[in-house]
Scaffold this motif. Sequence first.
Motif, PDB file in Angstrom:
ATOM      1  N   GLY A  49       0.817  -1.215   0.000  1.00 52.89           N
ATOM      2  CA  GLY A  49       0.000   0.000   0.000  1.00 52.89           C
ATOM      3  C   GLY A  49       0.839   1.247   0.000  1.00 52.89           C
ATOM      4  O   GLY A  49       2.072   1.212   0.074  1.00 52.89           O
ATOM      5  N   ASP A  50       0.160   2.400  -0.056  1.00 56.02           N
ATOM      6  CA  ASP A  50       0.854   3.690  -0.095  1.00 56.02           C
ATOM      7  C   ASP A  50       0.365   4.575   1.048  1.00 56.02           C
ATOM      8  O   ASP A  50       0.948   4.581   2.124  1.00 56.02           O
ATOM      9  N   GLU A  51      -0.730   5.302   0.811  1.00 53.07           N
ATOM     10  CA  GLU A  51      -1.252   6.156   1.888  1.00 53.07           C
ATOM     11  C   GLU A  51      -1.905   5.296   2.969  1.00 53.07           C
ATOM     12  O   GLU A  51      -1.592   5.423   4.152  1.00 53.07           O
ATOM     13  N   GLU A  52      -2.823   4.416   2.559  1.00 53.57           N
ATOM     14  CA  GLU A  52      -3.408   3.453   3.496  1.00 53.57           C
ATOM     15  C   GLU A  52      -2.689   2.121   3.298  1.00 53.57           C
ATOM     16  O   GLU A  52      -2.784   1.508   2.233  1.00 53.57           O
ATOM     17  N   MET A  53      -2.002   1.689   4.315  1.00 53.72           N
ATOM     18  CA  MET A  53      -1.148   0.520   4.191  1.00 53.72           C
ATOM     19  C   MET A  53      -1.801  -0.717   4.799  1.00 53.72           C
ATOM     20  O   MET A  53      -2.636  -0.625   5.700  1.00 53.72           O
ATOM     21  N   LYS A  54      -1.399  -1.861   4.277  1.00 54.10           N
ATOM     22  CA  LYS A  54      -1.890  -3.148   4.759  1.00 54.10           C
ATOM     23  C   LYS A  54      -0.706  -3.978   5.237  1.00 54.10           C
ATOM     24  O   LYS A  54       0.294  -4.104   4.548  1.00 54.10           O
ATOM     25  N   LEU A  55      -0.846  -4.530   6.418  1.00 57.35           N
ATOM     26  CA  LEU A  55       0.203  -5.351   7.020  1.00 57.35           C
ATOM     27  C   LEU A  55      -0.330  -6.762   7.227  1.00 57.35           C
ATOM     28  O   LEU A  55      -1.397  -6.944   7.815  1.00 57.35           O
ATOM     29  N   ARG A  56       0.384  -7.764   6.745  1.00 59.12           N
ATOM     30  CA  ARG A  56      -0.011  -9.166   6.914  1.00 59.12           C
ATOM     31  C   ARG A  56       1.083  -9.903   7.688  1.00 59.12           C
ATOM     32  O   ARG A  56       2.267  -9.812   7.349  1.00 59.12           O
ATOM     33  N   ILE A  57       0.661 -10.651   8.699  1.00 60.31           N
ATOM     34  CA  ILE A  57       1.579 -11.426   9.524  1.00 60.31           C
ATOM     35  C   ILE A  57       1.214 -12.902   9.378  1.00 60.31           C
ATOM     36  O   ILE A  57       0.060 -13.284   9.571  1.00 60.31           O
ATOM     37  N   GLU A  58       2.193 -13.727   9.020  1.00 65.22           N
ATOM     38  CA  GLU A  58       2.006 -15.169   8.877  1.00 65.22           C
ATOM     39  C   GLU A  58       2.998 -15.891   9.778  1.00 65.22           C
ATOM     40  O   GLU A  58       4.194 -15.588   9.751  1.00 65.22           O
ATOM     41  N   CYS A  59       2.500 -16.857  10.568  1.00 64.27           N
ATOM     42  CA  CYS A  59       3.352 -17.563  11.528  1.00 64.27           C
ATOM     43  C   CYS A  59       3.114 -19.063  11.455  1.00 64.27           C
ATOM     44  O   CYS A  59       2.035 -19.528  11.067  1.00 64.27           O
ATOM     45  N   LYS A  60       4.134 -19.835  11.863  1.00 56.11           N
ATOM     46  CA  LYS A  60       4.053 -21.293  11.961  1.00 56.11           C
ATOM     47  C   LYS A  60       4.413 -21.701  13.383  1.00 56.11           C
ATOM     48  O   LYS A  60       5.414 -21.247  13.928  1.00 56.11           O
TER      49      LYS A  60
END
Length: 208
Positions: A49-60
Amino acid sequence: MKSFALLFLVVICGMGGLGQKLKPKKRSNGEEVNFRTKTKDVCTMSMSGDEEMKLRIECKSQGLSYWCEFTGKPSVCRAFRNNPKLYWNQIAVELRKLPHACESTQVLKTTMCQKAPTEALMKKIAAGMEPEDRANEDKSVQKTSTSMRGAGKSSVKKIGKPPMLPLIKPTQQGRGSENETEAMKLAREHCWESLHGFCSYIIGIFRG
C-alpha cells in the motif's frame, strides 16, 4: 544583472535539492521482516500500500499456521515518513514480546508515533488458523481408503467359491428309489416284520 541572475539560479537549485530531501521515504511493497515470538513461533511480516497501508503477519507454530492482517495510515505520522524502516522494525520488536503474534494484538503501536492521530494506528481487520500440513492429511486419507478397498478385494478372493458337490443323475436316482420300493414290498410279503429291513437290503442287492 548577470551576477544577480546567477545568484537567483543557485538559490532555486538549492531549494529544489532541499525539497527532494524532505520527501517522505517510502517502503517498497512486498518487502518482508522475519521475526520469532516469545514461544519461538516463526513469523513473516509483509507490507503493501501507499497512503493506506496493509500489514499481513504469517506464523508457523507446532504443526499449525496462523495469520492476521492490519490496516491503517501510518503516513500521517511524520516520524514514519522520515524513517518507515524503523517504524516496521519497532512493530516487529513489540510482536517478539508476545507468545502469539495475532491473538491479543488488536492495535499495533510504536514509540515513534505515540502522538500521531488514531488513524495512523494499524488495526486488525482479519485473522485465521489452519493445519500446516492439511494437504498431507488429505493424501493420507486417500491412501487409507485405497488400502481398505484393496483389503476388501483380497478378502473376497480368499473366501473363494464353495466346493462343488457331485451331481446325481435324475435317472439313476429314480431307478434306485424304484428298486428300494420293490425290494421293500417283497420283503413285507415274504419276511417277518422284524426282518423287513434286512430282507429288503438282500433283495435290493440281487435286483441290483
